[in-house]
Design a protein around this motif. Structure first.
Motif: not given
Lengths: 263, 253
Positions: B6-34
């Protein structure tokens, strides 16, 4: 015979910001060797101050306090103190708390273990030797505190509202524990309480204090047979003592609390 | 186990969100690498041997400064908390120095001690000293007098009071101060290493910033967080092992 406490014209004052406050004024009382004496009074009347002075925690401002004709200058294990808030050391186990006194005197460790075990058994705490005080109920904590003091074999036991923090049932149980202990060891006891029933049940003599600054208002010799048992509380004589004490205390509490409000 | 999942869920969710945001080029991946890129940077830095050296250098500075600062803080706090004359002389001195933010001393420390180990250790020492002093001073000076009365009426000798009663009674307060100081030690260390150094986690964060290698910089930032977390948990573990009564006293009463 040791353990004869005499308090003569004791007055204790504390210096506040710009005035002197008298906690007790002109208290004289006596606990003869092997007597059980209670000191009752309304809260704030200075009962605890009297105990603290006999214990050697607070020096008299005027008057004198002696035990076996020796003036008291500092705390000593000849005069054991049992506090309302138990004051067990939370960093020590039950065993270590009880062993504290003999260990301070560098008694041989094997002798300490034997005597601690004996007190654990006496207090029904054998199973809890390795527990910390925080893990025990109030009644058990106070038994540990009693054992911690009794292991030093004091001449005088000073008990400052020892059962004030306990619920009514535990309180009655502990009163009988103390009475049995006293009947088998016969130490001199000065017992501070505001519970009249408790004072009459336990004592040979009861001193009633006036409201602050406290002095002795009246003295009652409790001539009830010993050994006493719980059912003595319904005895006619017991009730008469209670009535007398009740009236004396009520006068004092009205000085503090004022008259009853009318609705 | 369930708790852990249960405690890990939040952290895993955060990592997936981070990965997705920078993969979709929403933010410049140079500034915000996955996170995947940050992790691979961390792996190659570890394999090259650079990262272990940095960690070793930083941990050594943090531990040295923390140990020295704690010892000094405990000692000065204890004597001024209990002995009137020391209180009168030392406490005003400490109170005058305490409000100076330790970060403000970074340039001065470099001028005095140079860019080597001494300036880092000095700054961590300085940062740790004050909170430990406060907790030690308060803990020791406010020991419940009933403990001392009880001990004296059981027959303890005056000279044994310190070790048997005063110090243990003050320990819960002191431990809180020490624990606060651990995170403070890392904050000060990073500032000191950023200001000038040749080695260390803080130094790398600043160096990769200058050459704009954001994935490596973020790797070191994450590493700093991990070090702080491990230090805090280790401290808590050691306290509970050494003082089994401590947890009980904090939870109850």
């Amino acid at each position: 015979m040791a353990g004869h406490v005499v308090v003569k014209n004791l007055g204790i004052s504390f210096t506040g910001k710009d005035k002197t406050i008298w906690a007790v004024k002109d208290v004289s009382l006596e606990v003869k060797s092997r007597e059980f004496v209670s000191l009752v009074g309304v809260s704030g009347c200075g009962k605890s101050t009297v105990i603290n002075s006999i214990a050697g925690f607070v020096p008299p401002t005027v008057g004198e306090v002696t035990v076996d004709n020796q003036p008291i200058t500092e705390p000593n294990s000849r005069r054991g103190v049992v506090f309302q808030s138990f004051v067990l050391f939370p960093w020590k186990t039950v065993f270590e708390n009880i062993a504290f006194g003999p260990r301070s005197r560098d008694v041989d460790e094997k002798a300490i273990t034997e005597s601690v075990d004996q007190y654990l058994k006496l207090m029904g705490l054998m199973k809890f030797a390795d527990h910390y005080p925080q893990q025990l109920s109030g009644g058990m904590r106070q038994r540990v505190a009693l054992a911690r003091v009794l292991i030093n074999d004091p001449d005088v036991l000073l008990m400052d509202e020892p059962f004030g923090a306990l619920d009514a049932q535990t309180r009655i149980f502990m009163q009988e524990v103390v009475l049995n202990l006293w009947e088998s060891t016969h130490k001199s006891v000065l017992f501070v309480t505001h519970d009249i029933d408790e004072a009459v049940f336990l004592s040979d003599r009861v001193y009633v204090m006036t409201a602050a600054p406290g002095s002795i208002k009246s003295v009652y010799d409790i001539e009830l047979e010993r050994p006493r048992h719980a059912d003595i509380r319904l005895d006619q004589k017991f009730l008469l003592y209670k009535k007398e004490l009740y009236e004396a205390i009520r006068e004092e509490s009205q000085k503090v609390l004022g008259p009853l409000p009318t609705f | 186990m369930r708790q852990f999942a249960l405690r890990s869920t939040g952290i895993i969710f955060l990592l997936i969100l981070w990965e997705l945001v920078s993969r979709t080029n929403l933010i410049d991946p140079g500034l915000f690498p996955p996170p995947s890129q940050v992790i691979s940077a961390l792996v190659s830095l570890t394999l090259s041997g650079q990262l272990p050296k940095d960690v070793f250098a930083s941990v050594l500075r943090a531990v040295a400064g923390f140990v020295l600062g704690s010892i000094a803080g405990l000692f000065v706090g204890a004597v001024s908390g209990r002995i009137r004359a020391f209180d009168a002389v030392l406490t005003p001195v400490v109170q005058v120095l305490r409000p100076i933010p330790v970060i403000a001393l970074v340039p001065l420390a470099i001028v005095w001690f140079g860019l080597g180990e001494a300036s880092k250790i000095f700054l961590v020492f300085w940062g740790v000293f004050f909170p430990v002093w406060v907790s030690s001073y308060l803990g020791i000076s406010r020991v419940d007098k009933n403990y001392i009365w009880a001990a004296r009426s059981i027959g303890i000798r005056r000279e044994k009071l310190w070790l048997q009663v005063i110090v243990p009674a003050a320990l819960p307060t002191i431990i809180t101060g020490l624990r606060t100081s651990i995170s403070l030690a890392f904050i000060v260390l990073v500032a000191a290493e950023m200001a000038g150094s040749y080695l260390g986690v803080g130094y790398r964060i600043s160096a990769y910033h200058l050459v704009f290698q954001i994935d490596k910089m973020m790797g070191y930032i994450v590493l700093m967080g991990a070090l702080g977390f491990i230090a805090d948990r280790t401290f808590a573990y050691l306290v509970n092992r050494a003082l089994p009564w401590y947890q009980l006293s904090v939870n109850q009463d």
